[in-house]
Scaffold this motif. Structure first.
Motif, mmCIF file in Angstrom:
data_model
loop_
_atom_site.group_PDB
_atom_site.id
_atom_site.type_symbol
_atom_site.label_atom_id
_atom_site.label_comp_id
_atom_site.label_asym_id
_atom_site.label_seq_id
_atom_site.Cartn_x
_atom_site.Cartn_y
_atom_site.Cartn_z
ATOM 1 N N ASP A 98 -6.145 27.672 -33.509
ATOM 2 C CA ASP A 98 -5.596 28.830 -33.890
ATOM 3 C C ASP A 98 -5.353 29.740 -32.109
ATOM 4 O OD1 ASP A 98 -4.543 28.935 -36.464
ATOM 5 O OD2 ASP A 98 -6.986 30.256 -36.929
ATOM 6 N N ALA A 99 -6.640 29.358 -31.272
ATOM 7 C CA ALA A 99 -6.283 29.488 -29.866
ATOM 8 C C ALA A 99 -5.605 28.918 -29.073
ATOM 9 C CB ALA A 99 -7.518 30.051 -29.618
ATOM 10 N N ILE A 100 -5.289 27.803 -28.999
ATOM 11 C CA ILE A 100 -3.902 27.516 -28.116
ATOM 12 C C ILE A 100 -2.523 27.741 -29.162
ATOM 13 C CG2 ILE A 100 -2.638 24.704 -28.162
ATOM 14 C CD1 ILE A 100 -5.554 23.741 -28.597
ATOM 15 N N ALA A 101 -2.580 27.585 -30.328
ATOM 16 C CA ALA A 101 -1.029 28.509 -30.969
ATOM 17 C C ALA A 101 -0.733 29.520 -30.563
ATOM 18 C CB ALA A 101 -1.414 27.834 -32.558
ATOM 19 N N SER A 109 -0.453 19.864 -38.770
ATOM 20 C CA SER A 109 0.777 19.324 -38.274
ATOM 21 C C SER A 109 1.917 19.729 -38.350
ATOM 22 C CB SER A 109 1.148 18.108 -38.889
ATOM 23 O OG SER A 109 0.680 17.995 -40.362
ATOM 24 N N LEU A 110 1.115 20.632 -38.941
ATOM 25 C CA LEU A 110 2.735 22.006 -39.504
ATOM 26 C C LEU A 110 2.622 23.494 -39.653
ATOM 27 C CD1 LEU A 110 3.392 20.151 -43.557
ATOM 28 C CD2 LEU A 110 3.969 19.484 -41.646
ATOM 29 N N ASN A 111 2.236 24.047 -37.790
ATOM 30 C CA ASN A 111 1.698 24.746 -37.738
ATOM 31 C C ASN A 111 2.727 25.083 -36.562
ATOM 32 O OD1 ASN A 111 1.097 26.614 -35.563
ATOM 33 N ND2 ASN A 111 -1.305 26.170 -36.395
ATOM 34 N N GLU A 112 3.907 26.253 -36.700
ATOM 35 C CA GLU A 112 4.890 25.944 -36.434
ATOM 36 C C GLU A 112 4.296 26.257 -34.678
ATOM 37 O OE1 GLU A 112 7.413 28.370 -38.626
ATOM 38 O OE2 GLU A 112 7.282 27.287 -40.116
ATOM 39 N N ASN A 113 3.869 27.808 -34.717
ATOM 40 C CA ASN A 113 3.703 28.237 -32.971
ATOM 41 C C ASN A 113 2.733 26.785 -32.612
ATOM 42 O OD1 ASN A 113 4.414 30.775 -33.954
ATOM 43 N ND2 ASN A 113 2.765 31.554 -34.575
ATOM 44 N N LEU A 114 2.326 26.422 -32.790
ATOM 45 C CA LEU A 114 1.277 25.452 -32.034
ATOM 46 C C LEU A 114 2.448 23.572 -32.027
ATOM 47 C CD1 LEU A 114 -0.851 23.520 -31.230
ATOM 48 C CD2 LEU A 114 -1.067 22.528 -33.308
ATOM 49 N N PHE A 115 3.270 23.906 -32.489
ATOM 50 C CA PHE A 115 4.253 23.081 -32.371
ATOM 51 C C PHE A 115 5.390 23.710 -30.557
ATOM 52 C CE2 PHE A 115 8.483 21.330 -33.748
ATOM 53 C CZ PHE A 115 8.542 19.830 -32.692
ATOM 54 N N LYS A 116 6.011 24.884 -31.437
ATOM 55 C CA LYS A 116 6.970 25.127 -30.406
ATOM 56 C C LYS A 116 6.223 25.356 -28.632
ATOM 57 C CE LYS A 116 8.774 28.949 -33.564
ATOM 58 N NZ LYS A 116 8.532 30.517 -33.672
ATOM 59 N N ARG A 117 4.955 25.589 -29.081
ATOM 60 C CA ARG A 117 4.192 25.261 -27.486
ATOM 61 C C ARG A 117 4.688 23.718 -27.399
ATOM 62 N NH1 ARG A 117 1.351 29.228 -25.457
ATOM 63 N NH2 ARG A 117 0.082 27.900 -24.220
ATOM 64 N N ILE A 118 4.242 22.562 -27.916
ATOM 65 C CA ILE A 118 4.469 21.208 -27.777
ATOM 66 C C ILE A 118 5.503 20.937 -27.522
ATOM 67 C CG2 ILE A 118 4.017 19.153 -28.250
ATOM 68 C CD1 ILE A 118 1.255 20.012 -29.626
ATOM 69 N N LYS A 119 6.489 21.807 -28.091
ATOM 70 C CA LYS A 119 8.445 21.027 -28.144
ATOM 71 C C LYS A 119 8.222 21.971 -26.831
ATOM 72 C CE LYS A 119 12.176 21.728 -29.937
ATOM 73 N NZ LYS A 119 12.842 22.167 -30.949
ATOM 74 N N SER A 120 8.115 22.913 -26.198
ATOM 75 C CA SER A 120 8.402 23.837 -24.883
ATOM 76 C C SER A 120 7.262 22.751 -23.942
ATOM 77 C CB SER A 120 7.565 24.835 -24.753
ATOM 78 O OG SER A 120 7.598 25.686 -24.088
ATOM 79 N N VAL A 121 6.397 22.279 -24.149
ATOM 80 C CA VAL A 121 6.573 21.670 -22.512
ATOM 81 C C VAL A 121 7.093 20.197 -22.682
ATOM 82 C CG1 VAL A 121 3.845 20.217 -21.579
ATOM 83 C CG2 VAL A 121 3.938 22.219 -23.486
ATOM 84 N N TYR A 122 7.490 19.699 -23.581
ATOM 85 C CA TYR A 122 7.895 18.142 -24.115
ATOM 86 C C TYR A 122 9.397 18.201 -23.077
ATOM 87 C CZ TYR A 122 10.414 14.404 -26.019
ATOM 88 O OH TYR A 122 11.131 13.801 -25.942
ATOM 89 N N GLU A 123 10.002 19.977 -23.644
ATOM 90 C CA GLU A 123 11.395 19.958 -22.762
ATOM 91 C C GLU A 123 10.795 20.146 -21.715
ATOM 92 O OE1 GLU A 123 11.802 23.512 -24.981
ATOM 93 O OE2 GLU A 123 13.303 22.170 -26.712
ATOM 94 N N GLN A 124 9.628 20.296 -20.752
ATOM 95 C CA GLN A 124 10.257 20.764 -19.923
ATOM 96 C C GLN A 124 9.259 18.943 -18.392
ATOM 97 O OE1 GLN A 124 6.947 23.941 -18.664
ATOM 98 N NE2 GLN A 124 6.673 24.931 -20.893
ATOM 99 N N LYS A 125 9.110 18.561 -19.853
ATOM 100 C CA LYS A 125 8.437 17.008 -18.747
ATOM 101 C C LYS A 125 8.804 16.354 -17.366
ATOM 102 C CE LYS A 125 10.594 13.538 -21.921
ATOM 103 N NZ LYS A 125 11.413 13.965 -22.423
ATOM 104 N N ASP A 126 10.642 17.040 -17.428
ATOM 105 C CA ASP A 126 11.261 16.051 -16.321
ATOM 106 C C ASP A 126 10.886 16.599 -15.219
ATOM 107 O OD1 ASP A 126 12.016 14.198 -18.199
ATOM 108 O OD2 ASP A 126 14.330 15.035 -18.231
#
Length: 704
Positions: free
Chosen positions: A68-71, A131-148
């Motif tokens: 929760d703290a991460i998300a 695995s179904l935590n939307e806020n957590l996934f949004k943050r992971i996806k955000s970092v993933y989209e910045q990977k380059d």
């Protein structure tokens, strides 16, 4: 001295607090503090059964708080505050899980089984909530989209990629209604796979072949008879002889017993486990698991479960796996048919008027082997005393990698039969702690495996974490004054599982997420299977194959016989394995739900393949733990896939020298040390210089 909870279990008292206290929570619970033990090994002399549930409860609570703290972090997502933070979350839950589930595999009883069932839906829900935590996934996806744009190491790039894909494959991108369906499916699968494994263990323990007429022991070696007498005595059947479907008991009986009817009785008891229409029947469990996996795959847009699984393996597609399996099937089946003809001739020569059956295979294969190669396995066993074989595996690691092994008697054990060793580099620096648990007991599931109480991590950081690894096996027991003498198959298994252990020990990764054996299913068997190649090389045998009474090194003539018989019975060994692999793939490439009984399905499919009556699939559907209670669904082919890799890899040593240090260093640096930090084929090519050839495997198995 306090008894460990496992010693209490073995005594049959059950899991009760030694001091009578009830409802212990944090006070005195070893899981809630750092282990104050050598190299922070689990304090098995302090852990009690009642410590598990509070630690699981608190672990899930803490894990949720950390997630929760991460998300809900209001700062912009970064690699450190999202990816690394997630990788480190759930430490307490991981700590207690690593102990509990390893103990469940080797020290199971009704109390542990009941707790595992209570935990199953809770742990499944916990995983789904993450695995179904939307806020957590949004943050992971955000970092993933910045990977380059991020300056990441190769390991960090891989972890980000795998973590993002893991969430996608875990349902993070699914719409709400499909997420609900996924939760329900995963909860059902968790319960069913757990029940499947419990049923196999119960069926294995329930079958007994009790012999009270000494004439029925005809053909059996003295050691086998003595072991059966000890087994009977332990089961309150003194004066009789007891054989079970545990392989160290069953296989010698099938190989040597003259009584054909009793061979049939024992073998059919083995192949019908989970198929007896009783409370432990697994036909419906297997069918439900297959169908739920089809439903699950379709939620993600795949045609079948195999497509979903293999996407992240080296094979990539079911078609690639089938291509290898079918190529080998076509090569191996004619060999198996030739072996049948040889054995049928032996039956006729002895005056037999019957057709070879599956329960006859080991008996007549042994006779043919003796006739063709003058090789009797009983001649070999005195040279394969278990500790000598173990020391041989250790010596191989020393020759290849410079590793030292020091027995540790100051470290608590989870069972009195354990052996515990410390591994050190050549310079004396600590690598890890190794638990060995070699013999069968009723509380232990069958087979052999490697696992860990703690994985390696933190390489290159201020706080490196060293691994604590275990090998669990079910080898022939010592009998009376005679130590445990292994069969050649058991020798290979010991080296195999030790290879998995080395993969865990020699990992040099920063993140637990990718370390050690955290690799694709069809790559993980390379480090284990490659070790088997050394077992019966003359140079290797000279190191460890010493007569347990005299210390005499195995004679050159016996070594020559082993080499001459090296390809014997490989038609059978390959076909029974491939039958199981193809059956696994057939179940998991289904796109429509199974309606017929799994035993009918199995019979029809293996009949279409042309499996001969004299051979059963290595695992039948109702006791196929690998795919219905383990992690090998749509992945049992991995052993033969890795067989291509290991046969080719060993050629690198044959092309130089058996213990070539430069080749060993290349294998250690490019395969063992890397864990799952890079693409496995890239790692293999860095070691070997090219993709593997299938030819060394075909030659090794006598298929070319």
């Amino acid at each position: 001295m306090k008894k460990t909870f496992l010693y209490v279990l073995i005594a049959g008292i059950g899991f009760t607090a030694c001091d009578g206290k009830k409802n212990e929570q944090k006070a005195g619970n070893p899981f809630f503090a750092e282990y104050n033990t050598p190299h922070q090994t689990p304090p098995f002399d302090l852990i009690k059964f009642e410590h598990f549930e509070p630690a699981f409860t608190q672990g899930m609570e803490e894990g949720r708080t950390e997630i929760d703290a991460i998300a809900n972090n209001t700062e912009a997502p970064t690699f450190e505050n999202t990816i690394v933070a997630y990788e480190k979350a759930g430490e307490l839950l991981g700590k207690v899980s690593d102990v509990f589930y390893n103990i469940k595999g080797s020290e199971n009883n009704d109390s542990i089984a009941a707790l595992a069932k209570r935990l199953s839906p809770l742990m499944t829900a916990y995983s789904a909530d993450i695995s179904l935590n939307e806020n957590l996934f949004k943050r992971i996806k955000s970092v993933y989209e910045q990977k380059d744009q991020l300056e990441l190491s190769v390991e960090e790039q891989t972890m980000l990629e795998k973590m993002y894909q893991g969430f996608v494959r875990g349902g993070a991108n699914l719409p709400a209604d499909k997420k609900d369906q996924l939760r329900k499916i995963d909860e059902q699968l968790s319960k069913l796979t757990l029940q499947f494994g419990e049923n196999v263990l119960k069926e294995t323990n329930n079958f007994e072949l009790v012999i009270d007429n000494e004439k029925d022991l005809a053909g059996l070696p003295e050691g086998v008879i003595a072991a059966a007498a000890e087994t009977a005595k332990a089961a309150d059947k003194e004066g009789k002889w007891l054989f079970t479907t545990q392989k160290p008991s069953m296989l010698p009986f099938l190989q040597y017993a003259d009584n054909r009817d009793l061979r049939k009785q024992l073998y059919m008891g083995y192949v019908n486990r989970g198929n007896n229409n009783n409370e432990f029947d697994n036909k419906e469990n297997a069918k439900k698991i297959v169908n739920l996996r089809i439903q699950r795959a379709k939620l993600f847009g795949y045609n079948n479960h195999a497509e979903y699984v293999l996407e992240k393996n080296m094979a990539k597609t079911p078609e690639k796996a089938f291509e290898l399996l079918n190529k080998l099937w076509k090569a191996a089946l004619p060999n198996a048919k030739k072996e049948v003809k040889e054995m049928q001739k032996m039956i006729a020569k002895e005056g037999g008027k019957f057709k070879l059956a599956s329960w006859d295979w080991w008996y007549y294969a042994d006779k043919v082997k003796k006739a063709k190669y003058d090789l009797d396995e009983e001649e070999l066993k005195p040279y394969f005393e278990i500790n000598n074989v173990r020391d041989g595996a250790f010596a191989l690691a020393t020759k290849l990698y410079g590793i030292k092994f020091i027995e540790r008697n100051d470290i608590a054990k989870f069972n009195p039969a354990n052996q515990v060793f410390e591994l050190q580099e050549a310079d004396g620096s600590h690598i890890g702690i190794f638990y060995l648990d070699y013999h069968p007991r009723a509380s232990k599931r069958g087979g052999a495996w490697m696992s860990s109480f703690r994985k390696q991590s933190g390489f290159g950081t201020a706080k490196p974490v060293t691994p604590v690894i275990l090998n669990i096996c079910n080898f022939t027991k010592p009998v009376g004054d005679t130590p445990a003498l292994l069969t050649p198959d058991e020798v290979e298994t010991l080296f195999h599982e030790f290879g998995h252990a080395l993969h865990g020990f020699l990992s040099k990764c920063e993140y637990n997420y990718l370390s050690g054996t955290s690799v694709s299913r069809d790559f993980v068997e390379l480090p284990s299977q490659v070790m088997e190649n050394w077992c019966f090389e003359p140079e290797m045998l000279a190191i460890y194959a010493k007569h347990y009474k005299t210390g005499e090194v195995i004679p050159a003539e016996l070594v020559k016989k082993i080499q001459n018989a090296g390809k014997f019975n490989q038609g059978f060994a390959t076909v029974e394995y491939l039958a199981a692999s193809l059956l696994d793939m057939k179940y998991h490439t289904m796109s429509e739900e199974l309606t017929e009984d799994v035993m009918t399905f199995e019979k029809n499919y293996l009949g279409e393949l042309g499996l001969i009556d004299e051979i059963y699939s290595r695992y039948r559907s109702t006791y196929f733990n690998h795919i219905f209670a383990g992690g090998y669904s749509a992945g049992y082919y991995a052993y033969i896939w890795a067989g291509v890799l290991d046969s080719d890899a060993f050629m690198a040593f044959k092309e130089t020298s058996l213990f070539d240090k430069a080749t060993a260093k290349a294998f250690r640096d490019n395969v063992l040390a890397k864990g799952g930090t890079e693409d496995p084929m890239k790692l293999y090519k860095q070691f070997r210089g090219a993709e593997p050839s299938i030819d060394p495997l075909l030659i090794k198995r006598g298929l070319k």
